[in-house]
Design an enzyme around this catalytic site. Structure first.
Site, PDB file in Angstrom:
ATOM      1  N   SER A 139      -3.509  20.890 115.926  1.00  0.00           N
ATOM      2  CA  SER A 139      -3.515  21.730 117.130  1.00  0.00           C
ATOM      3  C   SER A 139      -4.534  21.174 118.099  1.00  0.00           C
ATOM      4  O   SER A 139      -5.518  20.542 117.684  1.00  0.00           O
ATOM      5  CB  SER A 139      -3.905  23.164 116.754  1.00  0.00           C
ATOM      6  OG  SER A 139      -4.152  23.935 117.913  1.00  0.00           O
ATOM      7  N   TYR A 153      -9.347  29.277 112.414  1.00  0.00           N
ATOM      8  CA  TYR A 153      -8.143  28.426 112.494  1.00  0.00           C
ATOM      9  C   TYR A 153      -8.536  27.095 113.129  1.00  0.00           C
ATOM     10  O   TYR A 153      -8.159  26.015 112.646  1.00  0.00           O
ATOM     11  CB  TYR A 153      -7.078  29.147 113.327  1.00  0.00           C
ATOM     12  CG  TYR A 153      -5.906  28.302 113.763  1.00  0.00           C
ATOM     13  CD1 TYR A 153      -4.859  28.028 112.881  1.00  0.00           C
ATOM     14  CD2 TYR A 153      -5.822  27.778 115.058  1.00  0.00           C
ATOM     15  CE1 TYR A 153      -3.772  27.260 113.287  1.00  0.00           C
ATOM     16  CE2 TYR A 153      -4.750  27.014 115.467  1.00  0.00           C
ATOM     17  CZ  TYR A 153      -3.719  26.764 114.583  1.00  0.00           C
ATOM     18  OH  TYR A 153      -2.652  25.995 114.980  1.00  0.00           O
TER      19      TYR A 153
HETATM   20  N1  LIG Z   1       2.637  28.071 118.158  1.00  0.00           N
HETATM   21  C1  LIG Z   1       1.511  27.534 118.620  1.00  0.00           C
HETATM   22  O1  LIG Z   1       0.982  27.958 119.655  1.00  0.00           O
HETATM   23  C2  LIG Z   1       0.903  26.349 117.908  1.00  0.00           C
HETATM   24  C3  LIG Z   1      -0.035  25.570 118.619  1.00  0.00           C
HETATM   25  C4  LIG Z   1      -0.624  24.483 117.998  1.00  0.00           C
HETATM   26  C5  LIG Z   1      -0.294  24.164 116.696  1.00  0.00           C
HETATM   27  N2  LIG Z   1       0.604  24.945 116.015  1.00  0.00           N
HETATM   28  C6  LIG Z   1       0.880  24.598 114.631  1.00  0.00           C
HETATM   29  O2  LIG Z   1       2.258  24.339 114.488  1.00  0.00           O
HETATM   30  C7  LIG Z   1       2.664  24.621 113.155  1.00  0.00           C
HETATM   31  C8  LIG Z   1       3.911  25.473 113.167  1.00  0.00           C
HETATM   32  O3  LIG Z   1       3.613  26.699 113.808  1.00  0.00           O
HETATM   33  P1  LIG Z   1       4.714  27.579 114.571  1.00  0.00           P
HETATM   34  O4  LIG Z   1       4.223  27.777 115.951  1.00  0.00           O
HETATM   35  O5  LIG Z   1       6.066  27.056 114.351  1.00  0.00           O
HETATM   36  O6  LIG Z   1       4.475  28.979 113.785  1.00  0.00           O
HETATM   37  P2  LIG Z   1       5.511  30.032 113.154  1.00  0.00           P
HETATM   38  O7  LIG Z   1       6.678  30.229 114.059  1.00  0.00           O
HETATM   39  O8  LIG Z   1       4.665  31.193 112.760  1.00  0.00           O
HETATM   40  O9  LIG Z   1       6.036  29.277 111.847  1.00  0.00           O
HETATM   41  C9  LIG Z   1       5.165  29.020 110.781  1.00  0.00           C
HETATM   42  C10 LIG Z   1       5.966  28.423 109.649  1.00  0.00           C
HETATM   43  O10 LIG Z   1       5.061  28.160 108.566  1.00  0.00           O
HETATM   44  C11 LIG Z   1       5.569  28.756 107.392  1.00  0.00           C
HETATM   45  N3  LIG Z   1       4.478  29.134 106.498  1.00  0.00           N
HETATM   46  C12 LIG Z   1       3.370  29.853 106.781  1.00  0.00           C
HETATM   47  N4  LIG Z   1       2.620  29.997 105.679  1.00  0.00           N
HETATM   48  C13 LIG Z   1       3.279  29.333 104.693  1.00  0.00           C
HETATM   49  C14 LIG Z   1       3.018  29.146 103.307  1.00  0.00           C
HETATM   50  N5  LIG Z   1       1.914  29.651 102.723  1.00  0.00           N
HETATM   51  N6  LIG Z   1       3.885  28.423 102.585  1.00  0.00           N
HETATM   52  C15 LIG Z   1       5.007  27.914 103.151  1.00  0.00           C
HETATM   53  N7  LIG Z   1       5.306  28.064 104.458  1.00  0.00           N
HETATM   54  C16 LIG Z   1       4.448  28.781 105.204  1.00  0.00           C
HETATM   55  C17 LIG Z   1       6.377  29.965 107.864  1.00  0.00           C
HETATM   56  O11 LIG Z   1       7.396  30.293 106.927  1.00  0.00           O
HETATM   57  P3  LIG Z   1       7.378  31.508 105.884  1.00  0.00           P
HETATM   58  O12 LIG Z   1       6.657  32.643 106.517  1.00  0.00           O
HETATM   59  O13 LIG Z   1       8.838  31.753 105.648  1.00  0.00           O
HETATM   60  O14 LIG Z   1       6.685  30.956 104.677  1.00  0.00           O
HETATM   61  C18 LIG Z   1       7.033  29.383 109.121  1.00  0.00           C
HETATM   62  O15 LIG Z   1       8.184  28.666 108.780  1.00  0.00           O
HETATM   63  C19 LIG Z   1       1.462  25.264 112.469  1.00  0.00           C
HETATM   64  O16 LIG Z   1       0.775  24.318 111.697  1.00  0.00           O
HETATM   65  C20 LIG Z   1       0.597  25.697 113.624  1.00  0.00           C
HETATM   66  O17 LIG Z   1      -0.765  25.761 113.287  1.00  0.00           O
HETATM   67  C21 LIG Z   1       1.208  26.019 116.595  1.00  0.00           C
END
Ligand SMILES: NC(=O)c1ccc[n+]([C@@H]2O[C@H](COP(=O)([O-])OP(=O)(O)OC[C@H]3O[C@@H](n4cnc5c(N)ncnc54)[C@H](OP(=O)(O)O)[C@@H]3O)[C@@H](O)[C@H]2O)c1
Length: 263
Positions: A139, A153
Site C-alpha cells: 500500500s 495497518y
Molecule cells: N482498497 C484499498 O484502498 C487498498 C489500498 C491499498 C492497498 N490495498 C491492499 O489491497 C489488497 C486487497 O484489498 P481489497 O481492497 O481488494 O480489499 P477487500 O475488498 O476487503 O478484499 C480483501 C480480500 O482479502 C481476503 N482476506 C482477508 N483476510 C483473509 C484471510 N485471513 N485469509 C484469506 N483471505 C483473506 C478477503 O476474502 P475473505 O474475507 O473471503 O477471506 C478478500 O477476498 C490488500 O492487501 C489491501 O491491503 C487496498
C-alpha cells in the site's frame, strides 16, 4: 516464462475487490490459477466466472497449514506454480494512541506474517524449479503516513515491504530466476474500508479512489514484466520520493496531502 497459457498463478484474497478483478483478468488472458479466500460462496462465484482453469481453495492465509494445502492443490492440479500473488489483507480504523495488543497483532498477522509464511511456503518449490515470482500487494501507506487512523495497518505494510526487499536481496545471487515484487496502490474502490477492523468509511466513496480493475491491470503488468517495485499511479512514486527527500519531515507533513483529514 512465456505465454499466459503456460502460467500458473496463485491469488490470495480472490473472493472480492482487487483479487477478484485480478482473477478475472488472468482468466481473460488464458492463465491457470488457484484462488484463495475464506468465504466459500463468494470465492466459488469468482472461480466460476473465471472458468475451468480456475481452482478455488477455501483457505485462511493466517494459517500456515492452509498455505501448504493451497500449494499442494496447485501442484496436484496444474503441476507447478509460476506466480504467487499475496493480495489478501485487512485495514484498521484506530490511531496509535488507542491501539490494543490485539489490534496490532491482528494487523501484523493478516498483512505481514501471512505473507512471510506464503513466501516461505512457495520458496522451496521455486528453488527446485530455478524460477518463480512472488508479488506482494502492499500500500502507499506502507511508504507514507497519509492516514494516521490506519496506524497499525501502515506499520504492517512497511514491515511487508522490508521483508520483500530483504528476500529479493537474499535471492539475488543464489536464485536469480526468482523475482520478488511489491505493488503499492493508493485508495481503491473496494469494500476494504468497510471491512476494516473497527469499521470505518467506505473506500468506494473516497475522492480519487482508483478502480480495482485498474489496480489489477498493474499487477498483471508486473507479472508480465517482473520488477521490484510498482505503484498503481505514477504520481505515488513522486510523492514518496518528495517525502523522503525533504530535509525536515515534520515540515513536509504539515503540507498536503499529509496530516489529519480536514473538516
Ligand atoms: N482498497 C484499498 O484502498 C487498498 C489500498 C491499498 C492497498 N490495498 C491492499 O489491497 C489488497 C486487497 O484489498 P481489497 O481492497 O481488494 O480489499 P477487500 O475488498 O476487503 O478484499 C480483501 C480480500 O482479502 C481476503 N482476506 C482477508 N483476510 C483473509 C484471510 N485471513 N485469509 C484469506 N483471505 C483473506 C478477503 O476474502 P475473505 O474475507 O473471503 O477471506 C478478500 O477476498 C490488500 O492487501 C489491501 O491491503 C487496498
Amino acid at each position: 516464462m512465456s505465454t499466459w497459457q503456460d502460467r500458473v498463478v496463485v491469488v490470495t484474497g480472490a473472493s472480492a475487490g482487487i483479487g477478484a478483478c485480478l482473477a478475472e483478468q488472468i482468466a481473460a488472458k488464458g492463465g491457470k490459477q488457484v484462488l484463495l479466500a475464506r468465504r466459500d460462496k463468494e470465492l466459488s462465484e469468482v472461480a466460476g466466472r473465471c472458468g475451468e482453469d480456475a481452482l478455488a481453495v477455501v483457505a485462511d492465509v493466517t494459517r500456515r497449514e492452509d498455505l501448504s494445502r493451497a500449494l499442494e492443490a496447485a501442484i496436484e492440479r496444474f503441476g507447478h506454480v509460476d506466480v504467487w500473488v499475496n493480495n489478501a489483507g485487512r485495514g484498521i480504523s484506530r490511531p496509535v494512541s488507542e491501539l490494543t495488543d490485539e489490534d496490532f497483532d491482528e494487523m501484523m498477522l493478516v498483512n505481514t506474517k501471512s505473507v512471510l509464511w506464503a513466501m516461505q511456503t512457495v520458496l522451496p518449490h521455486y528453488r527446485e524449479r530455478g524460477a518463480g515470482h512472488i508479488v506482494n500487494v502492499s500500500s502507499l501507506l506502507g511508504r507514507l503516513p497519509l492516514a494516521p487512523i490506519r496506524s497499525a495497518y501502515s506499520a504492517a505494510k512497511h514491515a511487508l515491504n522490508a521483508l520483500s526487499s530483504s528476500l529479493r536481496l537474499e535471492l539475488r545471487d543464489t536464485d536469480p530466476g526468482i523475482h520478488v515484487s511489491v505493488v503499492s496502490p493508493g485508495v481503491v474502490a473496494t469494500e476494504f474500508g468497510l471491512r476494516a477492523r473497527h469499521g470505518g468509511y467506505d473506500s468506494r466513496g473516497m475522492p480519487g479512489a482508483q478502480s480495482p480493475e485498474e489496480v489489477a491491470e498493474v499487477i498483471v503488468d508486473v507479472i508480465e514484466h517482473p520488477r521490484a517495485d510498482a505503484y498503481t499511479r505514477p504520481i505515488y512514486r513522486d510523492l514518496v520520493a518528495s517525502y523522503y527527500a525533504a530535509e525536515d519531515l515534520g515540515a513536509r507533513e504539515s503540507l498536503p496531502p499529509f496530516g489529519p483529514p480536514k473538516g
